[in-house]
Design a protein around this motif. Structure first.
Motif, PDB file in Angstrom:
ATOM      1  N   GLY A 176      12.597  -9.286  -4.250  1.00 58.72           N
ATOM      2  CA  GLY A 176      12.704  -9.727  -5.638  1.00 58.72           C
ATOM      3  C   GLY A 176      12.351 -11.193  -5.825  1.00 58.72           C
ATOM      4  N   CYS A 177      12.361 -11.943  -4.732  1.00 55.68           N
ATOM      5  CA  CYS A 177      11.957 -13.360  -4.800  1.00 55.68           C
ATOM      6  C   CYS A 177      10.446 -13.500  -4.924  1.00 55.68           C
ATOM      7  N   ILE A 178       9.706 -12.431  -4.592  1.00 56.72           N
ATOM      8  CA  ILE A 178       8.245 -12.523  -4.496  1.00 56.72           C
ATOM      9  C   ILE A 178       7.545 -11.707  -5.582  1.00 56.72           C
ATOM     10  N   PHE A 179       8.052 -10.501  -5.863  1.00 58.16           N
ATOM     11  CA  PHE A 179       7.380  -9.593  -6.795  1.00 58.16           C
ATOM     12  C   PHE A 179       8.172  -9.474  -8.095  1.00 58.16           C
ATOM     13  N   GLY A 210      15.874  -9.131  -9.574  1.00 56.47           N
ATOM     14  CA  GLY A 210      14.636  -9.870  -9.343  1.00 56.47           C
ATOM     15  C   GLY A 210      14.164 -10.655 -10.556  1.00 56.47           C
ATOM     16  N   GLN A 211      14.562 -10.192 -11.762  1.00 59.06           N
ATOM     17  CA  GLN A 211      14.163 -10.891 -12.991  1.00 59.06           C
ATOM     18  C   GLN A 211      14.804 -12.271 -13.108  1.00 59.06           C
ATOM     19  N   ILE A 212      15.913 -12.494 -12.373  1.00 60.85           N
ATOM     20  CA  ILE A 212      16.580 -13.805 -12.426  1.00 60.85           C
ATOM     21  C   ILE A 212      16.655 -14.442 -11.040  1.00 60.85           C
ATOM     22  N   LEU A 233      10.921 -13.760 -13.770  1.00 64.19           N
ATOM     23  CA  LEU A 233      10.181 -13.917 -15.024  1.00 64.19           C
ATOM     24  C   LEU A 233      11.072 -14.350 -16.177  1.00 64.19           C
ATOM     25  N   ASN A 234      12.305 -13.837 -16.245  1.00 65.57           N
ATOM     26  CA  ASN A 234      13.206 -14.254 -17.318  1.00 65.57           C
ATOM     27  C   ASN A 234      13.481 -15.753 -17.265  1.00 65.57           C
ATOM     28  N   LEU A 235      13.653 -16.271 -16.055  1.00 68.47           N
ATOM     29  CA  LEU A 235      13.909 -17.701 -15.896  1.00 68.47           C
ATOM     30  C   LEU A 235      12.710 -18.526 -16.363  1.00 68.47           C
TER      31      LEU A 235
END
Length: 429
Positions: A329-332, A370-372, A378-380
């Motif tokens: 989740g850190c990468i994709f 993964g979004q945060i 991406l949300n961040l």
């Protein structure tokens, strides 16, 4: 040799700045050509079968629905309607952020759209009122992820289409876990603001219960839209694709009548929807080719046999898979990660005895994390840009850590009590 080829090809093609879908597809084609005796035509059959699926056609419709709502101005009305409900609660509008993200997530189906729509309304107002900026961004980042878990959800649609799992059951299964995570978020905000009241301004005016109730009733068009979509699927009146089409028509009508929608915004919504679906579609195409190649070689079965012989048991394997998802989740980005890993993870967990519906909920929560999760989160990135770098990406990531921890806690709760996700589908279907 196979694993060396697989990892090397994906790494090299991704490092060449090729799109992820192209990297996955080229890797799959290479494996089919050199490991399966030149059977590249099988890839074309697999792609045709997936994209010819009636279920998959619901995805662009739900994307259009989310884009229409994003540009309609309805998020401002919903936010204003729910604001009075939390004036007396420690945390004030921070709770409103979570509540509105929960409701908006029930019609947008997209984490990014939810965070952007609510953030553009909430952040400027809360900054003027004196709320702690990092706490505001953290609540919006965490709340925005609920767009993937609260049905209808793009992740459930893609999961159901690629694994041939009932999308109706997946939608219903996401309701209770989504509400549980929302309440956990609010509980954290409540405790944080009780401990440190300087994080939020006290509301000088107290609004009575009756006025609060009447104000909340103003969101009835959104609730009607949710009922039209989810009710028609749950009661078997429509397939997810048919319900999505009804939702697009209803959202367009509501946006013109209740929002500040225009024909120009409608065309923009269609244009952005085409772009987003093209990006998702390319990843699905590449993942389908790769899935065909690894399935023919029996890779999931080999992994299952290795795992069974390792002696760590089903839950040990589950913990390992969760750890891998948290790291990847850190990468994709979330949806790409899910599509890329499903060909191996879903057969593995299914054969270990885990319920397919429960797996769908679990993976959706994992890709929400993964979004945060920086650096991709991406949300961040969206919310940091929305604040015009008043809250840089690093500080936004730190503010989102408590919500990251809450998601991990939610995963643990679901692992111990799987019926939280399963009892509603069993009751309804």
């Amino acid at each position: 040799m196979f694993w060396t080829t697989l990892i090397s090809l994906i790494t090299v093609t991704a490092a060449s700045a090729a799109a992820l879908g192209a990297a996955l597809g080229l890797t799959g084609m290479f494996i089919l050509h050199f490991y399966v005796g030149g059977a590249t035509s099988l890839a074309m059959d697999a792609v045709w079968n997936v994209f010819n699926s009636f279920t998959l056609s619901a995805i662009p419709l739900f994307i259009i629905l989310g884009e229409i709502l994003l540009r309609s101005g309805l998020s401002e009305r919903v936010y204003s309607a729910l604001t009075p409900a939390f004036t007396r609660v420690p945390g004030g509008l921070l709770h409103t952020n979570i509540a509105v993200c929960t409701i908006f997530g029930a019609v947008s189906g997209s984490s990014l759209s939810t965070a952007a729509a609510i953030g553009s309304v909430a952040y400027p107002e809360m900054k003027k009122m004196g709320y702690n900026k990092e706490l505001v961004v953290g609540s919006l980042a965490g709340g925005g992820t609920l767009g993937l878990l609260i049905p209808p959800s793009l992740s459930f649609l893609i999961f159901g289409a690629l694994t041939e799992t009932s999308i109706g059951k997946l939608f219903v299964a996401g309701v209770v876990p989504g509400l549980m995570v929302s309440l956990l978020f609010m509980g954290y905000i409540f405790m944080r603001c009780v401990y440190d009241s300087s994080l939020y301004p006290r509301q000088p005016i107290s609004i009575g219960f009756w006025n609060t109730f009447l104000g909340a009733l103003r969101i009835w068009p959104i609730l009607l839209l949710i009922l039209a979509i989810m009710g028609s699927i749950t009661f078997g009146w429509a397939t997810p694709t048919e319900a999505a089409a009804v939702g697009v028509a209803a959202a367009t009508a509501i946006a013109f009548i209740w929002g500040d929608f225009t024909v120009a915004k409608l065309l923009e919504a269609f244009y952005k929807s085409v772009q987003l679906y093209a990006a998702i579609g390319l990843v699905i195409l590449g993942a389908t080719i790769l899935a065909q190649s690894v399935a023919i070689l029996g890779v999931p079965q080999m992994i299952l046999e290795t795992a069974a012989n390792s002696g760590i048991g089903p839950y040990g394997i589950l913990c390992l898979i969760i750890l891998i998802y948290l790291l990847l989740g850190c990468i994709f980005d979330g949806l790409s990660l899910m599509i890329m890993t499903l060909p191996i993870v879903f057969p593995l967990l299914s054969q270990l005895g885990f319920d397919p519906i429960w797996i769908g909920v679990l993976i959706t929560i994992l890709i929400e994390v993964g979004q945060i999760t920086p650096p991709v989160g991406l949300n961040l990135s969206v919310l940091s840009a929305l604040t015009e770098d008043e809250v840089p990406l690093g500080r936004a990531a730190v503010a989102a850590i408590p919500y990251w921890i809450i998601f991990v806690l939610a995963i643990a709760i679901l692992a111990v009590f799987p019926q939280i996700a399963l009892f509603l589908p069993q009751l309804v279907f």
